[in-house]
Design an enzyme around this catalytic site. Structure first.
Site, mmCIF file in Angstrom:
data_model
loop_
_atom_site.group_PDB
_atom_site.id
_atom_site.type_symbol
_atom_site.label_atom_id
_atom_site.label_comp_id
_atom_site.label_asym_id
_atom_site.label_seq_id
_atom_site.Cartn_x
_atom_site.Cartn_y
_atom_site.Cartn_z
ATOM 1 C CG HIS A 38 -2.069 -0.946 0.646
ATOM 2 N ND1 HIS A 38 -3.013 -0.971 0.403
ATOM 3 C CD2 HIS A 38 -2.219 -2.200 1.361
ATOM 4 C CE1 HIS A 38 -4.018 -2.154 0.160
ATOM 5 N NE2 HIS A 38 -3.333 -2.581 0.913
ATOM 6 C CG ASP A 40 1.181 0.431 -5.799
ATOM 7 O OD1 ASP A 40 0.366 1.144 -4.810
ATOM 8 O OD2 ASP A 40 0.595 0.071 -6.528
ATOM 9 N N GLY A 126 -7.982 -14.117 -7.044
ATOM 10 C CA GLY A 126 -8.951 -14.091 -5.798
ATOM 11 C C GLY A 126 -6.915 -13.792 -4.599
ATOM 12 C CB SER A 131 -5.460 -13.579 -11.524
ATOM 13 O OG SER A 131 -6.134 -13.267 -10.264
ATOM 14 C CG ASP A 176 -0.504 -5.967 -8.506
ATOM 15 O OD1 ASP A 176 0.343 -5.300 -7.670
ATOM 16 O OD2 ASP A 176 -1.619 -5.434 -8.344
HETATM 17 C C1 GLA Z 1 -2.944 -4.260 -4.758
HETATM 18 C C2 GLA Z 1 -3.025 -3.291 -6.002
HETATM 19 C C3 GLA Z 1 -1.639 -2.693 -6.179
HETATM 20 C C4 GLA Z 1 -1.670 -2.306 -4.560
HETATM 21 C C5 GLA Z 1 -1.126 -3.563 -4.091
HETATM 22 C C6 GLA Z 1 -1.265 -3.301 -1.931
HETATM 23 O O1 GLA Z 1 -2.215 -5.642 -5.060
HETATM 24 O O2 GLA Z 1 -3.182 -3.184 -7.142
HETATM 25 O O3 GLA Z 1 -1.223 -1.787 -6.671
HETATM 26 O O4 GLA Z 1 -1.218 -1.313 -4.184
HETATM 27 O O5 GLA Z 1 -2.882 -3.958 -3.760
HETATM 28 O O6 GLA Z 1 0.195 -3.125 -2.034
#
Ligand code: GLA
Length: 389
Positions: A38, A40, A126, A131, A176
């Site tokens: 959390h 990014d 999930g 994914s 991601d």
């Molecule tokens: C999800 C979001 C990412 C990031 C994470 C927490 O995976 O897609 O962008 O914020 O939560 O680190």
């Protein structure tokens, strides 16, 4: 499953489904984040790696159709995406990820031809292993090879992120999609989410392994938790008078504590601490200082559990079991990974102890929760690749 085996399986499935072999094949991996959760969307640092679980797409021009037909081997259903006009959201639900990516290519002025596509993914759905990013990046890689126009990796990742924002309604950060595009064998990716500069951090010590435990629970919240966290972070930055929490310090936060809602204060405390931990963890990995990295991972988990409140009993149970096993039993550190509220934990462990650790975690987790965990090890894998085309 190694990519070669997966590739031949998908080749066979495409041929069985469409009556001829595919012209193109691509793959994009899921990810696990070692630390930097959390952060990014707060312009901070993250330290993920791509995992050896992939979304593979095989494709050819269709014999008769004017749309992109995507057959998903898991749901055993086909999405028909009409490409002769601007793409909209549609059914089935999962098709919104490829729809969003096709829309992104159209926006760049690309004409997308009709296609027969087969989609097969080994990234658990999930499970907090991205994914959805693997699906987006796989689609983008397929469209690159089909149109013959390669996109700059940063732009490609941002196009996929936009697809998720606009077509899946999830206001995710950039982690991601970046790691699914840019992963490298035997490396973590230290990503500065402000400058979008990346640095590869080798993780190739054969004595150390990354162990991923899927709690196999996904707590269906209203879907508002993630956007709420984002808003709380923005509120904290505003009170602190900085563009984002990346610019805030722990000292400035303490000074502003009285002017802040206590929940907002705790959210900010997590983010500020986590950005610092991520930078230190990257240093620890470069120095092969595994115990230090492990301690930072535990600290990250507690902060996500207590200040950010995105953990759950099942994730906490795994981390507690890991701590009880300890460094003596082969675990340096463990934490929840990804968005939270279920999904997976990630642990840094001694490779020689993987079997014993896995057995112990599986047994203790079952005893505590009556749920079977899924446990696996992954080396840091390569990002999206063209297999055929
Ligand atoms: C999800 C979001 C990412 C990031 C994470 C927490 O995976 O897609 O962008 O914020 O939560 O680190």
């Amino acid at each position: 499953m190694i990519l070669d085996v997966l590739t031949s399986r998908v080749l066979k499935q495409f041929t069985e489904t469409y009556g001829r072999p595919p012209r193109w094949m691509v793959a994009a991996p899921g990810r696990v984040n070692l630390i930097g959760e959390h952060t990014d969307y707060n312009d901070g640092f993250v330290l993920p790696m791509a995992i050896e679980f992939y979304t593979v797409m095989a494709a050819d021009f269709p014999s008769s159709s004017s749309s992109v037909s995507v057959f998903d081997t898991l749901f055993k259903e086909t999405a028909q995406i009409e490409v002769s006009r601007p793409i909209t959201r549609g059914e089935p639900k999962w098709s919104n990820y490829p729809r969003g990516v096709i829309a992104g290519f159209q926006r760049r002025g690309e004409k997308i031809p009709a296609l027969d596509v087969l989609l097969h993914s080994t990234v658990p759905l999930g499970g907090g292993l991205s994914s959805s990013a693997a699906l987006e990046v796989s689609m983008a890689t397929l469209l690159e090879v089909v149109t013959g126009k390669k996109i700059d990796p940063v732009e490609k990742a941002l196009l996929c992120q936009k697809a998720e924002h606009e077509f899946a309604g999830m206001p995710c950060g950039i982690m991601d999609q970046f790691i699914s595009v840019m992963g490298r064998n035997n490396h973590l990716l230290l990503l500065d989410c402000r400058s979008r500069k990346t640095e590869l951090v080798p993780l190739d010590d054969p004595a150390v392994a990354v162990l991923i435990v899927n709690t196999n629970v996904k707590h269906e919240l209203t879907g508002s938790e993630y956007p709420t966290r984002r808003k709380q972070c923005e509120a904290a930055a505003k009170i602190l008078g900085v563009p984002s929490l990346r610019d805030a310090t722990a000292a400035a936060l303490e000074d502003a504590k009285d002017r802040m809602d206590p929940v907002v204060y705790r959210r900010a405390r997590h983010v500020i601490g986590e950005i610092e931990r991520t930078v230190h963890a990257a240093e620890g990995i470069r120095a092969s200082n595994w115990p230090t990295v492990g301690q930072l991972m535990y600290a990250s988990h507690y902060s996500l559990r207590d200040d950010y409140e995105v953990s759950c009993n099942e994730l906490d149970a795994i981390v507690e079991i890991a701590e009880a096993i300890g460094v003596k039993g082969g675990i340096y550190g463990c934490r929840m990974t990804g968005g939270g509220f279920g999904g997976c934990t990630v642990a840094l462990v001694k490779a020689a102890a993987v079997d014993a650790i896995s057995k112990k975690i599986a047994a203790d987790y079952k005893k505590r929760t009556e749920i079977e965990a899924t446990i696996f090890v992954s080396r840091p894998a390569a990002g999206a690749t063209v297999i055929k085309g």
